[in-house]
Design a protein around this motif. Structure first.
Motif, mmCIF file in Angstrom:
data_model
loop_
_atom_site.group_PDB
_atom_site.id
_atom_site.type_symbol
_atom_site.label_atom_id
_atom_site.label_comp_id
_atom_site.label_asym_id
_atom_site.label_seq_id
_atom_site.Cartn_x
_atom_site.Cartn_y
_atom_site.Cartn_z
ATOM 1 N N LEU A 116 148.937 46.650 51.764
ATOM 2 C CA LEU A 116 149.333 47.236 53.036
ATOM 3 C C LEU A 116 148.605 46.512 54.180
ATOM 4 C CD1 LEU A 116 151.071 49.680 54.014
ATOM 5 C CD2 LEU A 116 148.956 50.985 54.087
ATOM 6 N N LYS A 117 149.384 46.049 55.177
ATOM 7 C CA LYS A 117 148.793 45.311 56.292
ATOM 8 C C LYS A 117 148.761 46.110 57.585
ATOM 9 C CE LYS A 117 149.959 40.645 54.675
ATOM 10 N NZ LYS A 117 150.672 39.376 55.009
ATOM 11 N N TYR A 118 149.714 47.010 57.751
ATOM 12 C CA TYR A 118 149.824 47.754 59.009
ATOM 13 C C TYR A 118 149.943 49.240 58.699
ATOM 14 C CZ TYR A 118 151.198 43.001 60.248
ATOM 15 O OH TYR A 118 151.242 41.630 60.378
ATOM 16 N N LEU A 119 148.971 50.003 59.139
ATOM 17 C CA LEU A 119 148.962 51.447 58.893
ATOM 18 C C LEU A 119 148.740 52.169 60.212
ATOM 19 C CD1 LEU A 119 149.018 53.852 56.979
ATOM 20 C CD2 LEU A 119 146.564 53.532 56.594
ATOM 21 N N TYR A 120 149.743 52.963 60.603
ATOM 22 C CA TYR A 120 149.699 53.680 61.875
ATOM 23 C C TYR A 120 149.847 55.181 61.615
ATOM 24 C CZ TYR A 120 151.028 48.923 63.229
ATOM 25 O OH TYR A 120 151.078 47.553 63.366
ATOM 26 N N LEU A 121 148.774 55.919 61.875
ATOM 27 C CA LEU A 121 148.759 57.366 61.662
ATOM 28 C C LEU A 121 148.361 58.117 62.937
ATOM 29 C CD1 LEU A 121 146.909 57.422 58.194
ATOM 30 C CD2 LEU A 121 149.373 57.399 58.607
ATOM 31 N N SER A 122 148.474 57.471 64.071
ATOM 32 C CA SER A 122 147.986 58.036 65.333
ATOM 33 C C SER A 122 148.688 59.337 65.708
ATOM 34 C CB SER A 122 148.197 57.029 66.469
ATOM 35 O OG SER A 122 147.645 55.782 66.152
ATOM 36 N N ILE A 123 147.972 60.185 66.445
ATOM 37 C CA ILE A 123 148.500 61.410 67.056
ATOM 38 C C ILE A 123 149.193 62.277 66.025
ATOM 39 C CG2 ILE A 123 149.672 62.335 69.085
ATOM 40 C CD1 ILE A 123 147.561 60.227 69.727
ATOM 41 N N ASN A 124 148.412 62.762 65.086
ATOM 42 C CA ASN A 124 148.855 63.759 64.113
ATOM 43 C C ASN A 124 147.759 64.819 64.007
ATOM 44 O OD1 ASN A 124 151.518 63.193 62.541
ATOM 45 N ND2 ASN A 124 150.584 61.163 62.749
ATOM 46 N N ILE A 150 144.426 55.071 63.799
ATOM 47 C CA ILE A 150 144.326 56.456 63.340
ATOM 48 C C ILE A 150 143.826 57.354 64.471
ATOM 49 C CG2 ILE A 150 143.988 55.849 60.913
ATOM 50 C CD1 ILE A 150 140.997 56.235 61.317
ATOM 51 N N ASN A 151 143.997 56.937 65.702
ATOM 52 C CA ASN A 151 143.493 57.681 66.854
ATOM 53 C C ASN A 151 144.225 59.006 67.044
ATOM 54 O OD1 ASN A 151 145.528 55.512 67.518
ATOM 55 N ND2 ASN A 151 145.713 56.772 69.359
ATOM 56 N N GLY A 152 143.535 59.949 67.702
ATOM 57 C CA GLY A 152 144.157 61.210 68.072
ATOM 58 C C GLY A 152 144.445 62.142 66.917
ATOM 59 N N ASN A 153 143.519 62.243 65.975
ATOM 60 C CA ASN A 153 143.651 63.180 64.866
ATOM 61 C C ASN A 153 142.431 64.103 64.840
ATOM 62 O OD1 ASN A 153 146.094 62.632 62.953
ATOM 63 N ND2 ASN A 153 145.381 60.591 63.532
ATOM 64 N N ASN A 154 142.255 64.808 63.743
ATOM 65 C CA ASN A 154 141.104 65.688 63.570
ATOM 66 C C ASN A 154 140.141 65.138 62.529
ATOM 67 O OD1 ASN A 154 142.210 67.597 65.396
ATOM 68 N ND2 ASN A 154 143.489 68.434 63.766
ATOM 69 N N PHE A 155 140.117 63.824 62.380
ATOM 70 C CA PHE A 155 139.214 63.192 61.421
ATOM 71 C C PHE A 155 137.761 63.427 61.840
ATOM 72 C CE2 PHE A 155 142.872 60.106 60.822
ATOM 73 C CZ PHE A 155 143.224 60.610 59.583
ATOM 74 N N ALA A 209 140.431 54.099 66.311
ATOM 75 C CA ALA A 209 140.116 55.398 65.698
ATOM 76 C C ALA A 209 139.584 56.350 66.764
ATOM 77 C CB ALA A 209 139.110 55.221 64.570
ATOM 78 N N SER A 210 139.990 56.150 68.009
ATOM 79 C CA SER A 210 139.497 56.956 69.120
ATOM 80 C C SER A 210 139.995 58.395 69.020
ATOM 81 C CB SER A 210 139.956 56.343 70.445
ATOM 82 O OG SER A 210 141.374 56.279 70.507
ATOM 83 N N GLY A 211 139.289 59.284 69.724
ATOM 84 C CA GLY A 211 139.725 60.667 69.769
ATOM 85 C C GLY A 211 139.517 61.429 68.483
ATOM 86 N N ASN A 212 138.581 60.999 67.658
ATOM 87 C CA ASN A 212 138.204 61.718 66.450
ATOM 88 C C ASN A 212 136.711 62.050 66.531
ATOM 89 O OD1 ASN A 212 140.675 61.695 64.602
ATOM 90 N ND2 ASN A 212 140.526 59.530 65.171
ATOM 91 N N ASN A 213 136.183 62.632 65.491
ATOM 92 C CA ASN A 213 134.777 63.069 65.513
ATOM 93 C C ASN A 213 133.977 62.327 64.443
ATOM 94 O OD1 ASN A 213 132.482 64.494 66.202
ATOM 95 N ND2 ASN A 213 133.048 66.326 65.054
ATOM 96 N N PHE A 214 133.863 61.019 64.630
ATOM 97 C CA PHE A 214 133.134 60.186 63.683
ATOM 98 C C PHE A 214 131.728 59.874 64.198
ATOM 99 C CE2 PHE A 214 137.524 58.698 62.541
ATOM 100 C CZ PHE A 214 137.502 59.145 61.227
ATOM 101 N N VAL A 270 136.868 52.907 69.778
ATOM 102 C CA VAL A 270 136.170 53.972 69.049
ATOM 103 C C VAL A 270 135.712 55.050 70.040
ATOM 104 C CG1 VAL A 270 135.453 52.667 67.024
ATOM 105 C CG2 VAL A 270 134.089 52.528 69.121
ATOM 106 N N THR A 271 136.519 55.287 71.070
ATOM 107 C CA THR A 271 136.231 56.329 72.054
ATOM 108 C C THR A 271 135.970 57.662 71.369
ATOM 109 O OG1 THR A 271 137.544 55.236 73.763
ATOM 110 C CG2 THR A 271 137.217 57.615 73.993
ATOM 111 N N SER A 272 134.923 58.349 71.821
ATOM 112 C CA SER A 272 134.517 59.675 71.326
ATOM 113 C C SER A 272 133.796 59.626 69.985
ATOM 114 C CB SER A 272 135.716 60.634 71.247
ATOM 115 O OG SER A 272 136.256 60.855 72.535
ATOM 116 N N TRP A 273 133.488 58.457 69.458
ATOM 117 C CA TRP A 273 132.598 58.365 68.307
ATOM 118 C C TRP A 273 131.153 58.567 68.779
ATOM 119 C CZ3 TRP A 273 133.315 54.876 63.557
ATOM 120 C CH2 TRP A 273 134.649 54.854 63.142
ATOM 121 N N GLN A 274 130.280 58.877 67.845
ATOM 122 C CA GLN A 274 128.848 58.889 68.142
ATOM 123 C C GLN A 274 128.273 57.571 67.644
ATOM 124 O OE1 GLN A 274 127.028 60.986 69.971
ATOM 125 N NE2 GLN A 274 125.344 59.540 69.668
ATOM 126 N N ILE A 275 127.994 56.680 68.595
ATOM 127 C CA ILE A 275 127.517 55.335 68.245
ATOM 128 C C ILE A 275 126.105 55.101 68.764
ATOM 129 C CG2 ILE A 275 127.890 52.882 68.751
ATOM 130 C CD1 ILE A 275 130.824 53.328 68.457
#
Length: 827
Positions: A255-263, A284-289, A309-314, A333-338
């Protein structure tokens, strides 16, 4: 020429009628004429002699008069590829006979019939040899037709951008040869069936932008040839199945392209996806990960280039010397704790074009190496962190990144220098200080390309420099909430592209800036909370006809409101509150047609449009403004386009409320309080059905409240306190629920006031607990209590013998009570 076998004139700009003589090229195997918007074919009879034709490309052609196009084309025995995308077709007729004996690919995407149809033509399902069918963008309604099951040889099926309003039918899961299935943006709902696992030949699957819900079926693990999977923008939930990390076949094509955003996915997806070594794009942005991401979770993603992966709680936990195995071009990686330290591993990512590190808990300064190592970056967002320090000490060269957002940090010192390559700069809500003279006037060699400039909420001071002539492309300028003084710079009038200007909450003085007469593109002007004075010039309405937002609140403007303001037919928000304006309210306000239902905007946002467009830079900016609409100040941006408001409060306006204002039936908020208005409330106020708040308080309005005011079903606040109103408060669902303080200071009666209307119609003024009237009942009771008390106390204070007798009596009474108490206990 008659021996010609291949003719491709597509996308060459040919216009006009297709000459019938082209039919003389009877040996053509390939004919491409499409791609031109003004291509006309009154018939297609000329093609009937092309017995060898295999490929026909007529996209964008106008075939609305070619009534026999289908009958003619089906007679071509060798035709295998037919492209009629974006064509205009004549009235639809279902053919009784169909003889497309060899057609393999058919493209009817974005075609339009006259009159329009909203279904899939049934003759398509008779094309048993079809390998590819494209019907995207045809506004097809109803469920996906079951006849599609007849096309058993299909390998490519594109049905995107339609309005099926159904679940995915089982008939699609029987097309075992499918390699590419695109059902995106088709208003699909329901769940994904386990039968999806039957499509074992699938290479690409796109179900994005629908309302599909439920979980990813386990049978998806059967799709061992899958290269691209797009499930973004749906309602899917649950965790990411572990089998997604094992989608490979014997040729090791992962798999080369995986888009799971906004779910609504949850859990830690890296537990399932960490083994996808060929993965190039992971969105994978905009989920509850949520969860911790460490070095091992990312170690195998060696091919990764795009990662959002922005908008998650990583939380990213890596060592200070970690070097990723991938080279990213896109990182968000917006909203990650870095944080708290600035991530040093980014130094190794020397191919980055997009960097999103907003709200990542960084409490550090930006290192010098970052600016030197990432000169190729096009977009940088480090906003909403706790980044500190002086930029001018860490940046050796002028900033050249096209879009820079460093807003809401703790940056200080002087503003940094820019190169003329920057298009957007947001340094708002920091602690930048001193003058902006060097920033604005330093580079005068060639015009700056900057389009969006936001320096709001800093500590900038001094006069606004007069160097704007070198910034000709500015569209949106925000300098609000600083400490600027002096007059408005004349050169700002040279900004011919300027659409939004906010300079509120400063210390500017002088008259209304005459230089703005040249900025005819302005749609939003906010000069509120300054020390501007003089009259509002008449040219404001004449020259600034595109204005939607005009906010001059809290200045010292005087004189009349010019009638020319009524020429602003697009005006949605007029805020002239807290000035010294006098005279009458213009009756021509009825001409503010954007405040009527017929012309009111339906777009929730107001945009400032940029003339240029570069990769990752904004084509438009959302206009926002501070409005006082419900007794408090709120920043409106995302719904500003739906707001209509007139606020003329706290001035010295005279005369009556013009009855013409009641023609504004699209107006949401009306505030005329704290003026010197007289006369009645207009009877037609009940016609203003969109009103949510009305404030007429602190005027000299007289007469009765019109009964029609109870028709205002959206009304959530009405204040008519402290006027000369009389009579009964009209009965209405909302009116009786409002606080009584909104009606005090008048001669009104009836709920919500605690005053009943007498039968003779006489009423009394009610001031309420916050009023200025006197409640004589409490006054009388207080006086009586004080007088009675002193009748007893005064003689005891004056006459000594009376005090002895009084206290002797009390001692005797106390002795009797003790004796009685002792006797009771003994018994």
């Amino acid at each position: 020429m008659t021996s010609l076998t291949h003719l491709d004139l597509s996308h060459t700009g040919f216009m006009g009628k297709i000459p019938s003589q082209i039919g003389n090229l009877s040996n053509l195997v390939y004919l491409g004429l499409g791609g031109s918007y003004d291509l006309l074919a009154e018939n297609v009879e000329w093609v009937s002699s092309m017995w060898k034709l295999e490929y026909l490309h007529l996209s964008y052609a106008n075939l609305s008069k070619a009534f026999h196009w289908l009958h003619t084309l089906q007679s071509l025995p060798s035709l295998t590829h037919l492209d009629l995308s974006d064509c205009k077709l004549p009235h639809y007729n279902e053919p009784s006979l169909l003889n497309f004996s060899s057609l393999q690919t058919l493209d009817l995407s974005r075609t339009s019939y006259s009159p329009a149809i909203s279904f899939v033509p049934k003759w398509i399902f008779k094309l048993k040899k079809l390998v590819s069918l494209q019907l995207q963008g045809n506004e097809i309604q109803g469920p996906i037709p079951g006849g599609i099951r007849n096309l058993t040889l299909l390998q490519n099926l594109e049905l995107s951008f339609n309005s099926f309003s159904s679940s995915i039918p089982n008939c699609l899961y029987g097309l075992h040869r499918l390699k590419y299935l695109d059902l995106s943006s088709s208003n699909l709902h329901g769940t994904i069936s386990d039968a999806l696992g039957n499509l074992t030949s699938l290479v690409g699957l796109d179900l994005s932008h629908n309302q599909v819900e439920g979980t990813i079926p386990t049978s998806l693990g059967n799709l061992t040839s899958l290269v691209e999977l797009d499930l973004s923008y749906n309602q899917l939930e649950g965790t990411i199945p572990t089998f997604l990390g094992n989608l490979r076949n014997s040729r090791e094509i992962d798999l080369k392209y995986l888009y799971l955003s906004i779910n609504k996915f949850s859990g830690n997806p890296f537990e399932s996806l960490g083994s996808l070594s060929k993965l190039s794009s992971l969105l994978i942005n905009g989920n509850n990960f949520q969860g911790v991401v460490n070095e091992d979770d990312l170690a195998n993603l060696t091919s990764l280039k795009e990662f959002d992966a922005s908008g998650n709680n990583f939380t990213l936990k890596v060592g200070p010397n970690w070097l990723p195995n991938f080279q990213l071009s896109y990182l968000d990686v917006t909203s990650w704790q870095i944080g708290p330290n600035f991530p040093s591993w980014i130094q190794s990512q020397n191919k980055l074009r997009y960097v999103g590190l907003s709200n990542t808990g960084i409490l550090d300064s930006i290192p010098t190496w970052f600016w030197e190592a990432h000169s190729q970056v096009l977009y940088l967002n480090l906003s909403h962190n706790h980044i500190h320090g002086e930029l001018v000490t860490t940046i050796k060269n002028p900033i050249s990144i096209k879009t820079v957002d460093l807003s809401t940090n703790h940056l200080c010192g002087k503003l940094p220098y820019l190169s003329n390559d920057v298009y957007e700069l947001d340094l708002s809500t920091n602690s930048f200080s001193e003058s902006m003279q060097d920033f604005l006037c330093n580079n005068q060699d060639k015009p700056m390309q900057l389009e969006f400039l936001n320096l709001a909420s800093n500590n900038l001071s001094g006069e606004i420099p007069d160097c704007w002539i070198n910034w000709p492309f500015l569209v949106d300028v925000n300098l609000q909430s600083n400490h600027f003084v002096g007059n408005f710079p004349p050169s700002m009038g040279s900004l011919a592209e300027l659409q939004s200007l906010e300079i509120r909450n400063n210390l500017l003085s002088g008259i209304f800036p005459t230089s703005l007469k040249k900025t005819s593109q302005l749609i939003s002007l906010d000069l509120g909370e300054n020390n501007l004075s003089g009259c509002i010039p008449t040219w404001v309405g004449e020259k600034l006809s595109n204005m939607k937002i005009l906010r001059l609140r809290s200045n010292s403007f005087s004189g009349h409101i010019p009638n020319e303001i009524c020429q602003m037919s697009l005006l949605q928000v007029l805020d002239l509150a807290k000035n010294n304006l006098s005279g009458n309210i213009p009756s021509c306000f009825r001409n503010l047609s954007a405040m009527t239902l017929v012309n009111r905007s339906t777009d929730p946002q107001i945009y400032s449009q940029a003339p240029n467009n570069t990769r990752y830079s904004s084509v438009s900016g959302i206009v926002s403004v501070l409005l006082w609409l419900k007794g408090r100040g709120d920043e409106y941006g995302n719904i500003l386009g739906l707001v209509t408001s007139i606020d003329l409060s706290s001035n010295k306006l005279l005369g009556e409320i013009p009855r013409e204002i009641t023609d504004l039936n699209g107006l949401n908020f009306l505030n005329l309080s704290h003026n010197q208005l007289i006369g009645p409330i207009p009877e037609g106020i009940g016609n203003m059905g969109s009103l949510q708040t009305i404030d007429f308080s602190r005027n000299q309005i007289s007469g009765e409240i019109p009964p029609t005011i109870s028709n205002l079903s959206f009304l959530s606040m009405l204040d008519v306190s402290y006027n000369h109103l009389k009579g009964k408060i009209p009965t209405g669902t909302q009116l009786q629920t409002f606080d009584a303080s909104r009606f005090i200071g008048n001669n009104l009666c009836g709920p919500p006031l605690p005053i009943n209307c007498s039968s003779n119609g006489k009423t009394h003024s009610y001031e309420g607990s916050h009023g200025h009237g006197v409640n004589w009942f409490f006054v009388s009771a207080t006086i009586g209590f004080v007088v009675g008390l002193w009748i007893v106390i005064a003689p005891l204070l004056i006459c000594r013998s009376w005090r002895h007798v009084y206290f002797h009596f009390l001692d005797h009474l106390w002795f009797k009570l003790q004796s009685f108490s002792s006797y009771s206990i003994t018994v």
